[in-house]
Motif scaffolding. Structure first.
Motif, short mmCIF file in Angstrom:
data_model
loop_
_atom_site.label_atom_id
_atom_site.label_comp_id
_atom_site.label_asym_id
_atom_site.label_seq_id
_atom_site.Cartn_x
_atom_site.Cartn_y
_atom_site.Cartn_z
N UNK A 1 33.40 29.01 51.03
CA UNK A 1 33.35 27.64 50.56
C UNK A 1 31.93 27.13 50.51
N UNK A 2 31.10 27.56 51.45
CA UNK A 2 29.72 27.11 51.44
C UNK A 2 29.01 27.55 50.18
N UNK A 3 29.39 28.71 49.65
CA UNK A 3 28.76 29.20 48.43
C UNK A 3 29.02 28.25 47.26
N UNK A 4 30.17 27.59 47.29
CA UNK A 4 30.56 26.77 46.16
C UNK A 4 30.28 25.29 46.37
N UNK B 1 33.20 23.87 36.33
CA UNK B 1 32.52 24.20 37.57
C UNK B 1 32.84 25.63 37.99
N UNK B 2 34.11 25.96 37.91
CA UNK B 2 34.56 27.30 38.28
C UNK B 2 33.95 28.35 37.36
N UNK B 3 33.97 28.10 36.07
CA UNK B 3 33.44 29.06 35.11
C UNK B 3 31.93 29.25 35.28
N UNK B 4 31.22 28.16 35.51
CA UNK B 4 29.77 28.25 35.70
C UNK B 4 29.44 29.09 36.92
N UNK B 5 30.19 28.92 37.99
CA UNK B 5 29.95 29.70 39.19
C UNK B 5 30.17 31.19 38.93
N UNK C 1 37.92 38.66 36.19
CA UNK C 1 39.12 37.98 36.68
C UNK C 1 39.24 38.05 38.20
N UNK C 2 38.80 39.17 38.79
CA UNK C 2 38.97 39.35 40.22
C UNK C 2 38.28 38.27 41.04
N UNK C 3 37.25 37.64 40.47
CA UNK C 3 36.54 36.60 41.22
C UNK C 3 37.36 35.32 41.35
N UNK C 4 38.39 35.16 40.53
CA UNK C 4 39.21 33.95 40.59
C UNK C 4 40.06 33.89 41.85
N UNK C 5 40.34 35.02 42.45
CA UNK C 5 41.22 35.05 43.62
C UNK C 5 40.45 35.18 44.92
N UNK C 6 39.22 34.68 44.96
CA UNK C 6 38.44 34.63 46.19
C UNK C 6 39.24 33.84 47.23
N UNK D 1 38.19 30.27 48.27
CA UNK D 1 38.45 29.18 47.36
C UNK D 1 37.21 28.57 46.73
N UNK D 2 37.41 27.46 46.08
CA UNK D 2 36.38 26.76 45.32
C UNK D 2 36.45 25.27 45.66
N UNK D 3 35.39 24.55 45.33
CA UNK D 3 35.36 23.11 45.53
C UNK D 3 35.17 22.42 44.19
N UNK D 4 35.99 21.40 43.93
CA UNK D 4 35.88 20.64 42.70
C UNK D 4 36.10 19.17 42.96
N UNK D 5 36.28 18.41 41.90
CA UNK D 5 36.52 16.98 42.02
C UNK D 5 37.75 16.69 42.86
#
Length: 389
Positions: free
Chosen positions: A12-15, A324-328, A341-346, A349-353
Protein backbone atom coordinates in the motif's frame (compact mmCIF):
# COMPACT_ATOMS: atom_id res chain seq x y z
CA UNK A 1 -12.20 -7.46 6.62
CA UNK A 2 -9.05 -9.53 6.86
CA UNK A 3 -6.39 -8.38 9.34
CA UNK A 4 -3.64 -6.15 7.96
CA UNK A 5 -0.47 -8.03 7.11
CA UNK A 6 3.04 -6.63 6.85
CA UNK A 7 3.36 -7.32 3.13
CA UNK A 8 0.05 -5.57 2.51
CA UNK A 9 1.29 -2.46 4.30
CA UNK A 10 4.44 -2.39 2.22
CA UNK A 11 2.43 -2.73 -0.97
CA UNK A 12 0.00 0.00 0.00
CA UNK A 13 2.86 2.37 0.70
CA UNK A 14 3.98 1.96 -2.90
CA UNK A 15 0.64 3.28 -4.09
CA UNK A 16 0.04 5.97 -1.50
CA UNK A 17 1.65 8.61 -3.72
CA UNK A 18 -1.02 8.15 -6.35
CA UNK A 19 -3.86 9.09 -4.03
CA UNK A 20 -2.03 12.23 -2.97
CA UNK A 21 -2.27 13.55 -6.53
CA UNK A 22 -5.78 14.84 -5.95
CA UNK A 23 -4.43 17.30 -3.42
CA UNK A 24 -2.53 19.18 -6.17
CA UNK A 25 -5.35 21.66 -6.58
CA UNK A 26 -7.20 21.74 -3.27
CA UNK A 27 -10.76 22.95 -2.98
CA UNK A 28 -12.70 24.83 -0.36
CA UNK A 29 -16.21 24.25 -1.66
CA UNK A 30 -18.18 21.20 -0.61
CA UNK A 31 -20.42 19.74 -3.30
CA UNK A 32 -23.65 17.77 -2.95
CA UNK A 33 -23.64 14.00 -3.36
CA UNK A 34 -24.81 12.62 -6.67
CA UNK A 35 -25.07 14.39 -9.99
CA UNK A 36 -26.68 17.73 -9.10
CA UNK A 37 -25.68 20.55 -11.41
CA UNK A 38 -24.04 23.78 -10.34
CA UNK A 39 -25.89 26.96 -11.39
CA UNK A 40 -23.31 28.22 -13.92
CA UNK A 41 -22.03 25.48 -16.24
CA UNK A 42 -18.95 25.98 -18.38
CA UNK A 43 -18.08 24.24 -21.64
CA UNK A 44 -16.70 20.72 -21.34
CA UNK A 45 -13.14 20.40 -22.65
CA UNK A 46 -12.56 18.07 -25.61
CA UNK A 47 -11.63 14.41 -25.01
CA UNK A 48 -8.03 13.53 -24.26
CA UNK A 49 -7.51 12.55 -27.87
CA UNK A 50 -9.45 13.40 -31.00
CA UNK A 51 -7.93 10.46 -32.82
CA UNK A 52 -5.34 7.74 -32.40
CA UNK A 53 -1.71 8.76 -31.92
CA UNK A 54 0.60 7.91 -34.80
CA UNK A 55 3.72 7.38 -32.67
CA UNK A 56 4.75 4.24 -30.81
CA UNK A 57 5.66 5.89 -27.51
CA UNK A 58 2.28 5.74 -25.77
CA UNK A 59 0.14 3.02 -24.23
CA UNK A 60 -3.19 2.96 -26.02
CA UNK A 61 -6.15 2.71 -23.66
CA UNK A 62 -9.79 2.54 -24.70
CA UNK A 63 -12.54 4.14 -22.61
CA UNK A 64 -15.92 2.57 -23.39
CA UNK A 65 -18.81 4.54 -21.88
CA UNK A 66 -22.19 5.87 -23.06
CA UNK A 67 -21.56 9.33 -24.50
CA UNK A 68 -25.04 9.69 -26.01
CA UNK A 69 -28.50 8.47 -25.08
CA UNK A 70 -30.10 8.22 -21.63
CA UNK A 71 -26.87 7.42 -19.74
CA UNK A 72 -24.78 10.08 -21.45
CA UNK A 73 -24.56 12.18 -18.28
CA UNK A 74 -22.94 9.38 -16.31
CA UNK A 75 -20.71 8.41 -19.21
CA UNK A 76 -19.47 11.95 -19.77
CA UNK A 77 -18.79 12.34 -16.04
CA UNK A 78 -16.67 9.18 -16.15
CA UNK A 79 -14.85 10.46 -19.23
CA UNK A 80 -14.21 13.82 -17.56
CA UNK A 81 -12.83 12.03 -14.51
CA UNK A 82 -10.35 10.04 -16.58
CA UNK A 83 -9.22 13.24 -18.27
CA UNK A 84 -8.65 14.87 -14.89
CA UNK A 85 -6.64 11.90 -13.67
CA UNK A 86 -4.44 11.92 -16.77
CA UNK A 87 -3.77 15.62 -16.30
CA UNK A 88 -3.17 15.31 -12.56
CA UNK A 89 -0.74 12.42 -12.95
CA UNK A 90 1.00 14.02 -15.95
CA UNK A 91 0.89 10.62 -17.59
CA UNK A 92 2.77 11.40 -20.78
CA UNK A 93 3.03 7.75 -21.82
CA UNK A 94 -0.73 7.08 -21.96
CA UNK A 95 -3.21 8.05 -24.65
CA UNK A 96 -6.89 7.35 -24.09
CA UNK A 97 -9.52 7.20 -26.82
CA UNK A 98 -13.25 7.37 -26.06
CA UNK A 99 -15.73 4.98 -27.66
CA UNK A 100 -19.50 5.47 -27.32
CA UNK A 101 -21.21 2.27 -26.15
CA UNK A 102 -24.65 3.82 -26.66
CA UNK A 103 -24.09 3.27 -30.36
CA UNK A 104 -23.46 -0.41 -29.73
CA UNK A 105 -21.13 -2.01 -27.21
CA UNK A 106 -19.98 -4.68 -29.65
CA UNK A 107 -19.27 -2.10 -32.35
CA UNK A 108 -17.33 0.04 -29.87
CA UNK A 109 -15.31 -2.96 -28.66
CA UNK A 110 -14.42 -4.10 -32.17
CA UNK A 111 -13.25 -0.61 -33.07
CA UNK A 112 -11.23 -0.32 -29.84
CA UNK A 113 -9.44 -3.63 -30.40
CA UNK A 114 -8.86 -2.93 -34.10
CA UNK A 115 -7.31 0.40 -33.14
CA UNK A 116 -4.66 -1.40 -31.13
CA UNK A 117 -5.77 -0.60 -27.57
CA UNK A 118 -4.17 -2.88 -24.97
CA UNK A 119 -6.61 -2.17 -22.12
CA UNK A 120 -10.34 -1.44 -22.01
CA UNK A 121 -11.67 0.80 -19.24
CA UNK A 122 -15.44 0.40 -18.99
CA UNK A 123 -18.12 -0.32 -19.99
CA UNK A 124 -20.75 0.80 -17.50
CA UNK A 125 -23.58 -1.73 -17.79
CA UNK A 126 -23.24 -5.45 -17.08
CA UNK A 127 -24.90 -6.44 -20.36
CA UNK A 128 -22.33 -4.36 -22.18
CA UNK A 129 -19.51 -6.01 -20.23
CA UNK A 130 -20.54 -9.38 -21.66
CA UNK A 131 -20.64 -7.99 -25.20
CA UNK A 132 -17.27 -6.25 -24.87
CA UNK A 133 -15.63 -9.29 -23.25
CA UNK A 134 -16.62 -11.46 -26.21
CA UNK A 135 -14.45 -9.20 -28.37
CA UNK A 136 -11.65 -8.32 -25.95
CA UNK A 137 -10.92 -11.77 -24.47
CA UNK A 138 -9.86 -13.46 -27.73
CA UNK A 139 -7.50 -10.53 -28.30
CA UNK A 140 -5.97 -10.90 -24.83
CA UNK A 141 -7.11 -7.41 -23.80
CA UNK A 142 -8.24 -7.09 -20.15
CA UNK A 143 -11.25 -5.05 -19.03
CA UNK A 144 -11.56 -2.73 -16.05
CA UNK A 145 -15.33 -2.32 -15.88
CA UNK A 146 -17.43 0.12 -13.85
CA UNK A 147 -20.11 -2.54 -13.32
CA UNK A 148 -20.89 -3.97 -9.86
CA UNK A 149 -22.42 -7.22 -11.18
CA UNK A 150 -20.13 -9.96 -9.87
CA UNK A 151 -21.70 -12.38 -12.34
CA UNK A 152 -19.77 -10.85 -15.25
CA UNK A 153 -16.36 -10.82 -13.53
CA UNK A 154 -13.47 -13.17 -14.15
CA UNK A 155 -11.41 -14.36 -17.12
CA UNK A 156 -9.67 -10.99 -17.63
CA UNK A 157 -12.72 -8.94 -16.58
CA UNK A 158 -12.11 -6.90 -13.40
CA UNK A 159 -14.87 -4.92 -11.70
CA UNK A 160 -14.22 -1.49 -10.21
CA UNK A 161 -17.86 -1.12 -9.18
CA UNK A 162 -18.87 -1.27 -5.52
CA UNK A 163 -20.30 -4.71 -4.77
CA UNK A 164 -23.56 -4.43 -2.73
CA UNK A 165 -22.95 -7.63 -0.76
CA UNK A 166 -19.77 -6.14 0.71
CA UNK A 167 -21.64 -3.20 2.21
CA UNK A 168 -24.18 -5.62 3.70
CA UNK A 169 -21.38 -7.71 5.21
CA UNK A 170 -19.81 -4.60 6.72
CA UNK A 171 -22.94 -3.11 8.30
CA UNK A 172 -24.13 -6.47 9.63
CA UNK A 173 -20.73 -7.12 11.24
CA UNK A 174 -20.80 -3.68 12.83
CA UNK A 175 -24.34 -4.19 14.15
CA UNK A 176 -23.34 -7.54 15.65
CA UNK A 177 -20.36 -5.87 17.35
CA UNK A 178 -22.87 -3.55 19.02
CA UNK A 179 -24.86 -6.44 20.47
CA UNK A 180 -27.46 -6.97 17.74
CA UNK A 181 -28.08 -10.60 16.82
CA UNK A 182 -31.62 -10.83 15.42
CA UNK A 183 -32.01 -9.38 11.93
CA UNK A 184 -34.85 -8.74 9.49
CA UNK A 185 -34.93 -7.24 6.01
CA UNK A 186 -37.07 -5.39 3.51
CA UNK A 187 -35.88 -6.05 -0.05
CA UNK A 188 -37.34 -4.99 -3.40
CA UNK A 189 -38.66 -7.50 -5.90
CA UNK A 190 -36.16 -8.34 -8.60
CA UNK A 191 -32.54 -9.38 -8.98
CA UNK A 192 -31.13 -6.76 -6.60
CA UNK A 193 -33.51 -7.86 -3.85
CA UNK A 194 -32.68 -11.52 -4.38
CA UNK A 195 -28.96 -10.82 -4.10
CA UNK A 196 -29.46 -8.63 -1.03
CA UNK A 197 -31.43 -11.42 0.66
CA UNK A 198 -28.73 -13.97 -0.09
CA UNK A 199 -26.02 -11.60 1.15
CA UNK A 200 -27.89 -10.92 4.39
CA UNK A 201 -28.44 -14.62 5.10
CA UNK A 202 -24.78 -15.35 4.52
CA UNK A 203 -23.54 -12.35 6.53
CA UNK A 204 -25.77 -13.04 9.52
CA UNK A 205 -24.75 -16.69 9.54
CA UNK A 206 -21.07 -15.70 9.46
CA UNK A 207 -21.44 -13.48 12.55
CA UNK A 208 -23.50 -16.04 14.46
CA UNK A 209 -26.79 -14.16 14.30
CA UNK A 210 -30.36 -15.10 13.29
CA UNK A 211 -32.49 -13.87 10.41
CA UNK A 212 -36.03 -13.50 11.75
CA UNK A 213 -37.86 -12.32 8.63
CA UNK A 214 -37.25 -11.16 5.05
CA UNK A 215 -40.10 -9.44 3.23
CA UNK A 216 -40.25 -8.38 -0.41
CA UNK A 217 -41.99 -5.26 -1.67
CA UNK A 218 -42.81 -3.45 -4.88
CA UNK A 219 -41.70 0.13 -5.10
CA UNK A 220 -44.95 1.72 -3.95
CA UNK A 221 -46.16 2.88 -0.53
CA UNK A 222 -48.96 0.32 -0.18
CA UNK A 223 -46.62 -2.61 -0.83
CA UNK A 224 -43.99 -1.24 1.57
CA UNK A 225 -46.56 -0.78 4.33
CA UNK A 226 -47.86 -4.33 3.88
CA UNK A 227 -44.34 -5.75 3.96
CA UNK A 228 -43.43 -3.93 7.18
CA UNK A 229 -46.53 -5.26 8.91
CA UNK A 230 -45.36 -8.82 8.16
CA UNK A 231 -41.85 -8.27 9.49
CA UNK A 232 -42.65 -8.96 13.14
CA UNK A 233 -44.87 -11.99 12.61
CA UNK A 234 -41.94 -14.27 13.44
CA UNK A 235 -40.82 -12.29 16.49
CA UNK A 236 -38.95 -9.15 17.36
CA UNK A 237 -35.60 -8.21 15.86
CA UNK A 238 -32.74 -5.88 16.74
CA UNK A 239 -31.98 -4.53 13.26
CA UNK A 240 -33.70 -4.40 9.88
CA UNK A 241 -31.87 -4.10 6.56
CA UNK A 242 -33.62 -1.74 4.12
CA UNK A 243 -31.95 -2.84 0.91
CA UNK A 244 -32.93 -0.15 -1.54
CA UNK A 245 -31.96 3.36 -2.62
CA UNK A 246 -32.33 6.46 -0.51
CA UNK A 247 -35.65 7.50 -2.04
CA UNK A 248 -37.28 4.19 -1.11
CA UNK A 249 -35.61 4.21 2.31
CA UNK A 250 -37.28 7.54 3.09
CA UNK A 251 -40.65 6.10 2.05
CA UNK A 252 -40.22 2.87 4.00
CA UNK A 253 -38.69 4.16 7.25
CA UNK A 254 -41.91 5.65 8.69
CA UNK A 255 -43.71 2.34 8.13
CA UNK A 256 -40.87 0.47 9.85
CA UNK A 257 -41.11 2.81 12.84
CA UNK A 258 -44.89 2.37 12.97
CA UNK A 259 -45.44 -1.30 12.15
CA UNK A 260 -42.22 -3.16 12.97
CA UNK A 261 -40.11 -3.35 16.10
CA UNK A 262 -40.07 0.30 17.05
CA UNK A 263 -36.58 0.31 18.53
CA UNK A 264 -34.95 -1.73 15.75
CA UNK A 265 -31.89 -0.18 14.11
CA UNK A 266 -32.37 0.51 10.41
CA UNK A 267 -29.46 -0.66 8.25
CA UNK A 268 -28.70 0.27 4.65
CA UNK A 269 -26.31 -0.37 1.78
CA UNK A 270 -23.86 1.78 -0.14
CA UNK A 271 -26.74 2.97 -2.34
CA UNK A 272 -27.47 5.49 0.40
CA UNK A 273 -24.13 7.19 -0.11
CA UNK A 274 -25.53 9.08 -3.11
CA UNK A 275 -28.68 10.30 -1.31
CA UNK A 276 -28.00 13.52 0.58
CA UNK A 277 -31.74 13.96 1.29
CA UNK A 278 -31.64 11.02 3.73
CA UNK A 279 -30.23 13.34 6.38
CA UNK A 280 -33.42 15.42 6.24
CA UNK A 281 -35.75 12.53 7.08
CA UNK A 282 -36.59 12.28 10.82
CA UNK A 283 -37.48 8.58 10.47
CA UNK A 284 -33.99 7.84 9.13
CA UNK A 285 -32.09 9.35 12.04
CA UNK A 286 -29.85 6.84 13.76
CA UNK A 287 -29.75 4.50 10.74
CA UNK A 288 -26.41 2.94 9.77
CA UNK A 289 -25.03 2.13 6.35
CA UNK A 290 -21.65 1.03 4.99
CA UNK A 291 -19.93 2.63 2.03
CA UNK A 292 -16.61 3.85 0.72
CA UNK A 293 -15.18 6.92 2.39
CA UNK A 294 -16.05 10.34 0.94
CA UNK A 295 -12.98 12.16 2.29
CA UNK A 296 -10.86 12.19 -0.88
CA UNK A 297 -13.92 12.25 -3.11
CA UNK A 298 -15.03 15.63 -1.76
CA UNK A 299 -11.73 17.21 -2.76
CA UNK A 300 -11.91 15.65 -6.20
CA UNK A 301 -15.52 16.83 -6.59
CA UNK A 302 -14.49 20.40 -5.83
CA UNK A 303 -11.79 20.26 -8.51
CA UNK A 304 -14.23 18.68 -10.94
CA UNK A 305 -16.81 21.42 -10.46
CA UNK A 306 -14.17 24.10 -10.88
CA UNK A 307 -13.11 22.56 -14.18
CA UNK A 308 -16.47 21.54 -15.66
CA UNK A 309 -18.96 23.87 -13.97
CA UNK A 310 -21.06 21.11 -12.48
CA UNK A 311 -20.91 18.48 -9.78
CA UNK A 312 -19.76 15.01 -10.86
CA UNK A 313 -21.81 11.87 -10.66
CA UNK A 314 -20.66 9.92 -7.62
CA UNK A 315 -19.78 6.98 -9.85
CA UNK A 316 -17.19 9.07 -11.69
CA UNK A 317 -14.62 8.39 -8.96
CA UNK A 318 -14.26 4.95 -10.55
CA UNK A 319 -13.08 6.62 -13.74
CA UNK A 320 -10.45 8.61 -11.86
CA UNK A 321 -9.27 5.53 -9.96
CA UNK A 322 -9.06 3.45 -13.13
CA UNK A 323 -6.46 5.89 -14.46
CA UNK A 324 -4.52 5.99 -11.17
CA UNK A 325 -4.32 2.22 -11.35
CA UNK A 326 -3.28 2.20 -15.01
CA UNK A 327 -0.62 4.87 -14.49
CA UNK A 328 0.91 2.87 -11.66
CA UNK A 329 1.03 -0.32 -13.71
CA UNK A 330 2.34 1.57 -16.75
CA UNK A 331 5.53 2.50 -14.90
CA UNK A 332 6.81 -1.02 -15.61
CA UNK A 333 4.82 -1.74 -18.76
CA UNK A 334 6.71 -1.75 -22.04
CA UNK A 335 4.88 0.08 -24.83
CA UNK A 336 3.48 -2.27 -27.44
CA UNK A 337 3.37 -5.32 -25.16
CA UNK A 338 0.23 -6.83 -23.59
CA UNK A 339 -1.07 -5.24 -20.42
CA UNK A 340 0.54 -6.93 -17.35
CA UNK A 341 -2.65 -8.43 -15.95
CA UNK A 342 -0.89 -10.18 -13.08
CA UNK A 343 -0.16 -6.82 -11.45
CA UNK A 344 -3.88 -6.20 -10.95
CA UNK A 345 -4.13 -8.89 -8.29
CA UNK A 346 -1.46 -7.48 -5.96
CA UNK A 347 -2.64 -8.68 -2.54
CA UNK A 348 -1.62 -5.39 -0.93
CA UNK A 349 -4.09 -3.50 -3.09
CA UNK A 350 -4.26 0.04 -4.39
CA UNK A 351 -5.34 3.44 -3.09
CA UNK A 352 -7.81 5.66 -4.91
CA UNK A 353 -10.47 8.28 -4.30
CA UNK A 354 -12.70 5.64 -2.73
CA UNK A 355 -10.01 4.34 -0.38
CA UNK A 356 -8.04 1.11 -0.50
CA UNK A 357 -9.15 -1.72 -2.75
CA UNK A 358 -7.79 -4.83 -4.40
CA UNK A 359 -8.92 -7.32 -6.98
CA UNK A 360 -9.60 -10.90 -6.05
CA UNK A 361 -8.57 -13.66 -8.43
CA UNK A 362 -12.17 -13.85 -9.65
CA UNK A 363 -12.00 -10.24 -10.88
CA UNK A 364 -14.24 -8.76 -8.17
CA UNK A 365 -12.92 -5.75 -6.27
CA UNK A 366 -12.72 -5.88 -2.49
CA UNK A 367 -13.01 -2.51 -0.76
CA UNK A 368 -12.34 -1.14 2.70
CA UNK A 369 -15.68 0.33 3.84
CA UNK A 370 -16.67 2.67 6.63
CA UNK A 371 -19.94 2.73 8.59
CA UNK A 372 -21.86 6.00 8.69
CA UNK A 373 -24.78 7.06 10.86
CA UNK A 374 -27.52 9.37 9.66
CA UNK A 375 -27.82 12.39 11.93
CA UNK A 376 -30.12 15.39 11.74
CA UNK A 377 -28.89 17.07 8.58
CA UNK A 378 -25.64 15.13 8.19
CA UNK A 379 -23.85 11.79 7.98
CA UNK A 380 -21.29 10.88 10.64
CA UNK A 381 -18.63 8.18 10.45
CA UNK A 382 -19.09 5.83 13.40
CA UNK A 383 -16.58 3.18 12.32
CA UNK A 384 -13.75 4.20 10.00
CA UNK A 385 -12.66 2.12 7.02
CA UNK A 386 -9.60 -0.08 7.55
CA UNK A 387 -6.42 1.34 6.06
CA UNK A 388 -5.28 -1.96 4.57
CA UNK A 389 -6.04 -5.62 4.10
Amino acid sequence: MEPTIQSGRRSLLKYAGLASIIFLAGCETMVPRGGERAPTPTPTPPPVTSGLPTDQTHHRIALLVPLSGKNAGVGQSLANATTMALLDTKAGNIRMTNYDTAKGATVAARKAIADGNKLVIGPLLSDNVVAVANIARPAGVPILSFSNDAGVAGNNVFLLGHIPSQSIDRVVSYAKSKGMSRFAALVPNGVYGQRASSALLRSVKDVGGTVVSIQNFSRDSRSVEAATKKLSENGDFDAVLLADNGTMAIKAAPFIRKNASGSAKILGTDLWNTSSNLAGSPAMRGAWFASVSDGLYRQYAGKYRSRYGRAPFRLSSLGYDSVLLTVKVAQNWEVGTPFPIEQLTDSGGFIGLDGVFRFRRNGVSERALEVQEIKSGSFTVVDAAPKGF
